[in-house]
Design a protein around this motif. Structure first.
Motif, mmCIF file in Angstrom:
data_model
loop_
_atom_site.group_PDB
_atom_site.id
_atom_site.type_symbol
_atom_site.label_atom_id
_atom_site.label_comp_id
_atom_site.label_asym_id
_atom_site.label_seq_id
_atom_site.Cartn_x
_atom_site.Cartn_y
_atom_site.Cartn_z
ATOM 1 N N ALA A 1 0.848 -1.193 0.000
ATOM 2 C CA ALA A 1 0.000 0.000 0.000
ATOM 3 C C ALA A 1 0.882 1.241 0.000
ATOM 4 O O ALA A 1 1.601 1.508 0.973
ATOM 5 C CB ALA A 1 -0.926 0.023 1.217
ATOM 6 N N ALA A 2 0.854 2.000 -1.096
ATOM 7 C CA ALA A 2 1.546 3.289 -1.155
ATOM 8 C C ALA A 2 0.614 4.351 -0.593
ATOM 9 O O ALA A 2 -0.604 4.263 -0.729
ATOM 10 C CB ALA A 2 1.933 3.615 -2.586
ATOM 11 N N TRP A 3 1.188 5.379 0.036
ATOM 12 C CA TRP A 3 0.367 6.413 0.661
ATOM 13 C C TRP A 3 1.036 7.771 0.565
ATOM 14 O O TRP A 3 2.237 7.879 0.287
ATOM 15 C CB TRP A 3 0.085 6.076 2.131
ATOM 16 N N CYS A 4 0.254 8.806 0.792
ATOM 17 C CA CYS A 4 0.795 10.159 0.991
ATOM 18 C C CYS A 4 0.051 10.798 2.151
ATOM 19 O O CYS A 4 -1.022 10.362 2.540
ATOM 20 C CB CYS A 4 0.676 11.019 -0.274
ATOM 21 N N GLY A 5 0.634 11.843 2.696
ATOM 22 C CA GLY A 5 -0.013 12.550 3.790
ATOM 23 C C GLY A 5 0.987 13.325 4.649
ATOM 24 O O GLY A 5 1.836 12.699 5.288
ATOM 25 N N PRO A 6 0.927 14.681 4.635
ATOM 26 C CA PRO A 6 0.082 15.491 3.760
ATOM 27 C C PRO A 6 0.410 15.229 2.290
ATOM 28 O O PRO A 6 1.538 14.875 1.958
ATOM 29 C CB PRO A 6 0.428 16.932 4.145
ATOM 30 N N CYS A 7 -0.588 15.414 1.454
ATOM 31 C CA CYS A 7 -0.437 15.094 0.039
ATOM 32 C C CYS A 7 -0.202 16.318 -0.831
ATOM 33 O O CYS A 7 -0.065 16.180 -2.051
ATOM 34 C CB CYS A 7 -1.664 14.340 -0.462
ATOM 35 N N ASN A 8 -0.192 17.518 -0.254
ATOM 36 C CA ASN A 8 0.096 18.700 -1.049
ATOM 37 C C ASN A 8 1.497 19.208 -0.712
ATOM 38 O O ASN A 8 2.250 18.565 0.023
ATOM 39 C CB ASN A 8 -0.963 19.784 -0.833
ATOM 40 N N SER A 9 1.844 20.344 -1.253
ATOM 41 C CA SER A 9 3.221 20.819 -1.143
ATOM 42 C C SER A 9 3.608 21.194 0.280
ATOM 43 O O SER A 9 4.790 21.228 0.612
ATOM 44 C CB SER A 9 3.427 22.031 -2.068
ATOM 45 N N ILE B 1 5.460 3.598 1.750
ATOM 46 C CA ILE B 1 4.880 2.317 1.356
ATOM 47 C C ILE B 1 4.829 1.431 2.586
ATOM 48 O O ILE B 1 5.813 1.314 3.328
ATOM 49 C CB ILE B 1 5.709 1.625 0.256
ATOM 50 N N ALA B 2 3.660 0.816 2.803
ATOM 51 C CA ALA B 2 3.510 -0.174 3.867
ATOM 52 C C ALA B 2 3.312 -1.540 3.227
ATOM 53 O O ALA B 2 2.659 -1.666 2.186
ATOM 54 C CB ALA B 2 2.325 0.174 4.751
ATOM 55 N N GLN C 1 4.577 -3.568 8.146
ATOM 56 C CA GLN C 1 5.661 -2.647 8.480
ATOM 57 C C GLN C 1 5.720 -1.532 7.438
ATOM 58 O O GLN C 1 5.311 -1.714 6.294
ATOM 59 C CB GLN C 1 6.996 -3.373 8.532
ATOM 60 N N GLN C 2 6.197 -0.396 7.862
ATOM 61 C CA GLN C 2 6.438 0.724 6.957
ATOM 62 C C GLN C 2 7.847 0.591 6.391
ATOM 63 O O GLN C 2 8.810 0.436 7.142
ATOM 64 C CB GLN C 2 6.308 2.058 7.709
ATOM 65 N N GLY D 1 10.230 -4.651 -1.441
ATOM 66 C CA GLY D 1 10.153 -3.217 -1.238
ATOM 67 C C GLY D 1 11.213 -2.633 -0.333
ATOM 68 O O GLY D 1 11.233 -1.419 -0.101
ATOM 69 N N ARG D 2 12.131 -3.472 0.183
ATOM 70 C CA ARG D 2 13.161 -2.926 1.066
ATOM 71 C C ARG D 2 14.153 -2.062 0.304
ATOM 72 O O ARG D 2 14.630 -1.046 0.817
ATOM 73 C CB ARG D 2 13.887 -4.070 1.789
ATOM 74 N N THR D 3 14.492 -2.463 -0.936
ATOM 75 C CA THR D 3 15.365 -1.648 -1.778
ATOM 76 C C THR D 3 14.729 -1.541 -3.159
ATOM 77 O O THR D 3 13.998 -2.442 -3.600
ATOM 78 C CB THR D 3 16.767 -2.255 -1.894
ATOM 79 N N TRP D 4 15.044 -0.447 -3.848
ATOM 80 C CA TRP D 4 14.421 -0.176 -5.146
ATOM 81 C C TRP D 4 15.491 0.243 -6.148
ATOM 82 O O TRP D 4 16.469 0.921 -5.802
ATOM 83 C CB TRP D 4 13.393 0.948 -5.034
ATOM 84 N N GLY D 5 15.275 -0.143 -7.396
ATOM 85 C CA GLY D 5 16.135 0.295 -8.481
ATOM 86 C C GLY D 5 15.347 1.093 -9.505
ATOM 87 O O GLY D 5 14.188 0.769 -9.811
ATOM 88 N N ASP D 6 15.972 2.135 -10.017
ATOM 89 C CA ASP D 6 15.338 2.987 -11.027
ATOM 90 C C ASP D 6 15.464 2.320 -12.391
ATOM 91 O O ASP D 6 16.566 2.104 -12.885
ATOM 92 C CB ASP D 6 16.016 4.351 -11.024
ATOM 93 N N ILE D 7 14.327 1.982 -12.997
ATOM 94 C CA ILE D 7 14.354 1.362 -14.328
ATOM 95 C C ILE D 7 13.751 2.301 -15.375
ATOM 96 O O ILE D 7 13.279 1.852 -16.425
ATOM 97 C CB ILE D 7 13.620 0.006 -14.326
ATOM 98 N N SER D 8 13.800 3.605 -15.094
ATOM 99 C CA SER D 8 13.201 4.579 -16.006
ATOM 100 C C SER D 8 13.956 4.663 -17.324
ATOM 101 O O SER D 8 13.335 4.814 -18.391
ATOM 102 C CB SER D 8 13.152 5.965 -15.354
ATOM 103 N N ALA D 9 15.277 4.581 -17.273
ATOM 104 C CA ALA D 9 16.102 4.640 -18.495
ATOM 105 C C ALA D 9 15.670 5.815 -19.375
ATOM 106 O O ALA D 9 15.754 6.962 -18.953
ATOM 107 C CB ALA D 9 16.036 3.315 -19.245
#
Length: 847
Positions: free
Chosen positions: A680-688, A695-696, A706-707, A763-771
């Protein structure tokens, strides 16, 4: 094309306040005497959804902008990068380019708005123009410009080559050229900024191209509220002030004529302030017909600001006007404004929305409709209508104008200066200069004595009305007759300028022009299942203000089986009549027969929202999904992660249990589940202001949560997390998309770089695959059966083939947002676009 920041902004930073209503349930109340009811209605019957629109607006904007301010040029650069990508094979096929009947008698179950009287609909129309030879031009909110050469209907898109498909203004000049101002001006949940102003020399035969842009990049990333002509000058009322340009020499930059707070403009000392998007809004400009050099400018943010008011240029500087008669001069009472002059110069009319009325949370935000009988915009002005007088004119509402910051048009009959049409939530008309009013286009027909649920009739004995929420108007001629065209949240409608009406003042001669050749439907979601009755597949999706569309295997006309705003959708791939449809804030409705009902029998739709719906502790469009391994297990995200294990047989909200509390002030933005493991991805506060995201991870049974620690720099940028997808063969292998722009364009803290990420360890580590993925907000993603990745973005869809590390554009789509991308059981990929309907492409062609 970035979303318009829509959270309220003033010196105090206050929010919009207006009583909301669950529009999707209004028919249940109207039907109460005609049929059994399985659920109590949540609507007071006035059809208002003002609060939902404003809150959704704030959230959609923050999704693309937080935690900072997006610099002008971001979408232009993204569009250029997208055009330079290689493309996959195959071609997109539009599957919703056929009539969509909001009154389809097949679908009159509890939560349908069928029989309300809107008839055939499409997506929101923001601007209209028409000539005297039967050519009509319709500017969709997010679906580009369309042309009809038959007085309406048989439409052709004419702006697909432009980098922005959001329309703010359309107008024909004295030479017959069509001027297009991009960037919708309504500041609602799904309005997008534009790429400037374009002019088409031969609109009856040609189409817009990027070469048709007027001036330079000055008006990129603005919304164009109005384009007005005076002599050889065109004036643009925009979200960043008042600009002008020559109509004879189209090259050269636009000239900034007036900005109430120039320090907040791009390049100014306060340009990065979170309130900068609201500090220089100009809604319209009016010229004195006796002396066109004398102008009145209406400026102001709908929720109020110190600069709100009317201005004119005196002695080389702009001064606030303080005495206009009944037309207010106080900043608290000047909000969104529309002017309309009589063709003969004898009168000027105006609509004014009141920020004070909006903030008070009362029944209306309308200050009034006004006339200047001197013909001058300097007045004196006299109020000729307010909410009370319009309510008494045959309106379906108790107090029209609550959404007058969102709904406004004004049109004077070219041949009669006392004949005026005004658009708010409804269409109003006066033939005596405002002494009396009628409502030829009521909000809907529910509640009127002529209405009945009779399945053999469209709307009982009532005549067709228009869709609600009016935005655009034009007058043209076809076959020698003068025609009125109106544009609203349901598309385009027409009637004779001097049309017929019944004893209540309701028109009897509206014609829907939404014949299926114009597809500007604004989808938030799409889901596909096998059609066990007719063969093939059933395609369904949730829409902005047009409920839920349903396309069965044998349909030539789509039907609407749910009303109001349609959010996320679930459909059983093995049975397309098992459908769960979200309204807003996780209000979930479920049916197991496609909601087929003639309205007279017992309901077969059930209202089963998770408990966060009762407190609105969820996103306006909140995430809901099924477990990849167990389709009877559903996961929905609000402040809590909710789980239910009854699938489409759920009949009561008590079936939902909270697997995890994301924390006070946190709301889910995306959820995914496989084999009982949930992300579950989340935001809060969600504005600037204080933006945070995370992510939980845990189990559907509530254990092991766990978060995940996500740093604000490095992998996974500090921006809105828009979607998650799990590898069906390994629940620890998960993909993530990120909205917003990189630090090149996002001027806030921790903006980061990428848009697509991959984790192999839960979800413990992430890699950028945007290329080579363009720097553009990513909205949704799906794993294809062969291991490929398809991603929907704000400008189309992209694909990464299995075993590859670079991206291709999927075939060719107009520059529209793909809010959801999904797989069908028919071997096809489906794209829910927010402005051009639903498209599909065979998976086997993606190479």
């Amino acid at each position: 094309m970035t979303a318009i920041p829509a959270q309220a902004s003033s010196g105090t930073g206050g929010n919009l306040f207006a009583p909301g209503a669950a529009k999707a349930h209004a028919q249940a109340q109207a039907h109460a005497a005609a049929r059994p009811a399985a659920a109590s209605p949540q609507d007071d019957g006035d059809g208002d959804e003002s609060q939902e629109i404003s809150v959704g607006a704030a959230q959609a904007a923050a999704e693309r902008t937080a935690p900072g301010v997006v610099a002008p040029g971001a979408y232009g650069a993204a569009w250029t990068a997208l055009q330079n990508l290689p493309r996959t094979g195959g071609n997109w096929d539009n599957v919703t380019n056929l009539p969509y009947n909001s009154d389809d008698p097949r679908y009159r179950d509890l939560d349908s708005n069928s029989s309300g009287g809107s008839g055939l609909v499409t997506g929101r129309m923001a601007a209209l123009a028409a000539d005297d030879d039967g050519h009509v031009y319709a500017g969709a909110a997010g679906g580009g410009v369309w042309r009809s050469s038959t007085g309406g209907g048989k439409w052709t898109p004419i702006s697909d080559r432009l980098p922005a498909q959001s329309t703010g203004a359309l107008t024909l000049d004295g030479r017959g050229r069509l001027w297009l101002g991009t960037g919708e001006s309504t500041t609602n949940a799904d309005a997008y900024l534009g790429s400037g102003v374009y002019v088409l020399a031969d609109p009856a035969r040609g189409s817009f191209s990027p070469r048709d842009r007027v001036g330079g990049t000055e008006l990129q990333s603005t919304s164009i509220h109005e384009l007005r002509f005076s002599g050889s000058t065109v004036w643009a009322a925009t979200s960043e002030g008042l600009w002008s340009h020559s109509t004879t020499r189209l090259s050269g930059p636009w000239t900034l004529q007036f900005a109430p707070n120039p320090a907040y403009l791009p390049g100014g000392s306060l340009a990065n302030d979170p309130s900068s998007a609201y500090k220089n809004i100009v809604s319209d400009i009016a010229f004195d017909p006796k002396n066109p050099s004398r102008v009145v400018v209406a400026a102001g943010w709908r929720s109020g600001d110190a600069y709100n008011g009317f201005y004119t240029k005196t002695g080389g500087s702009w001064q606030r006007l303080t005495s206009l008669g009944d037309l207010p001069a106080d900043a608290d009472d000047v909000g969104a404004v529309t002017f309309a002059p009589a063709a003969d110069g004898s009168r000027y009319y105006a609509i004014d929305q009141s920020p004070a009325g909006l903030a008070a949370g009362g029944d209306t935000a309308l200050d009034g409709i006004f006339v200047s009988k001197s013909g001058s915009p300097f007045g004196p002005w006299t109020r000729i209508a307010d909410a009370d007088s319009l309510a008494a004119s045959g309106s379906a509402l108790d107090a029209p104008g609550l959404q007058s910051w969102y709904n406004q048009f004004l049109q004077v009959d070219p041949s009669n200066p006392q004949h005026v049409y005004a658009g708010l939530e409804e269409v109003f008309e006066t033939t005596d200069g405002g002494t009396s009013w009628t409502t030829p286009g009521p909000y809907w027909n529910f509640g009127f004595p002529c209405w009945s649920i009779d399945p053999t009739k469209q709307t009982g004995d009532c005549s067709q009305t228009t869709h609600s929420d009016q935005h655009a108007v034009a007058v043209g001629r076809y076959h020698g007759r003068t025609v009125l065209y109106v544009g609203n949240d349901g598309g385009v409608y027409k009637r004779p300028i001097n049309g017929a009406a019944d004893a209540s003042g309701h028109a009897t001669d509206w014609t829907s022009l939404n014949d299926g050749t114009i597809d500007s439907l604004q989808y938030y979601s799409v889901a596909v299942g096998k059609d066990l009755t007719y063969g093939g597949v059933s395609v369904t999706g949730g829409l902005q203000d047009n409920g839920q569309s349903l396309l069965r295997g044998n349909d030539t006309v789509m039907g609407s089986d749910f009303g109001g705003d349609g959010g996320m959708t679930l459909t059983d791939p093995a049975n397309g009549c098992n459908i769960a449809q979200e309204y807003v804030y996780l209000e979930v409705n479920v049916t197991q027969n496609c909601a087929v009902n003639n309205g007279l029998g017992a309901p077969t739709t059930y209202n089963v929202p998770p408990p966060d719906n009762a407190t609105s502790n969820a996103r306006f469009i909140a995430p809901i999904t099924t477990d990849l391994k167990n389709p009877n297990t559903w996961v929905a995200g609000g402040e809590n992660v909710w789980v239910q294990a009854q699938g489409y047989t759920i009949r009561d909200s008590s079936a939902w249990t909270s697997a995890y509390d994301l924390g006070a002030g946190h709301v889910a933005t995306a959820v995914a589940a496989s084999g009982g493991k949930v992300y579950a991805a989340w935001c809060g506060p969600c504005n600037s202001q204080g933006f945070a995201r995370g992510i939980a991870v845990g189990n559907a049974d509530g254990t092991g949560w766990q978060q995940i620690t996500l740093p604000t720099t490095g992998a996974v940028p500090n921006r809105y997390l828009s979607d998650l997808a799990i590898d069906p063969n390994n629940a620890n292998h998960v993909y993530l998309t990120v909205s917003g722009f990189s630090r090149d364009w996002n001027e806030g803290p921790g903006a980061g770089v990428g848009h697509v990420y991959e984790s192999h360890d839960g979800g413990r580590t992430w890699g950028d695959i945007s290329a080579n993925f363009p720097d553009i907000p990513a909205d949704s993603l799906v794993l294809t059966p062969n291991g490929g990745l398809a991603v929907g973005t704000d400008l189309g869809a992209l694909y990464r083939a299995p075993g590859r590390n670079t991206w291709k554009a999927i075939a060719q789509l107009p520059a529209v947002a793909v809010d959801q991308i999904a797989l069908g059981p028919d071997g096809k990929l489906y794209a829910a676009t927010h402005g051009r309907g639903i498209y599909t492409v065979p998976l086997k062609s993606l190479h």
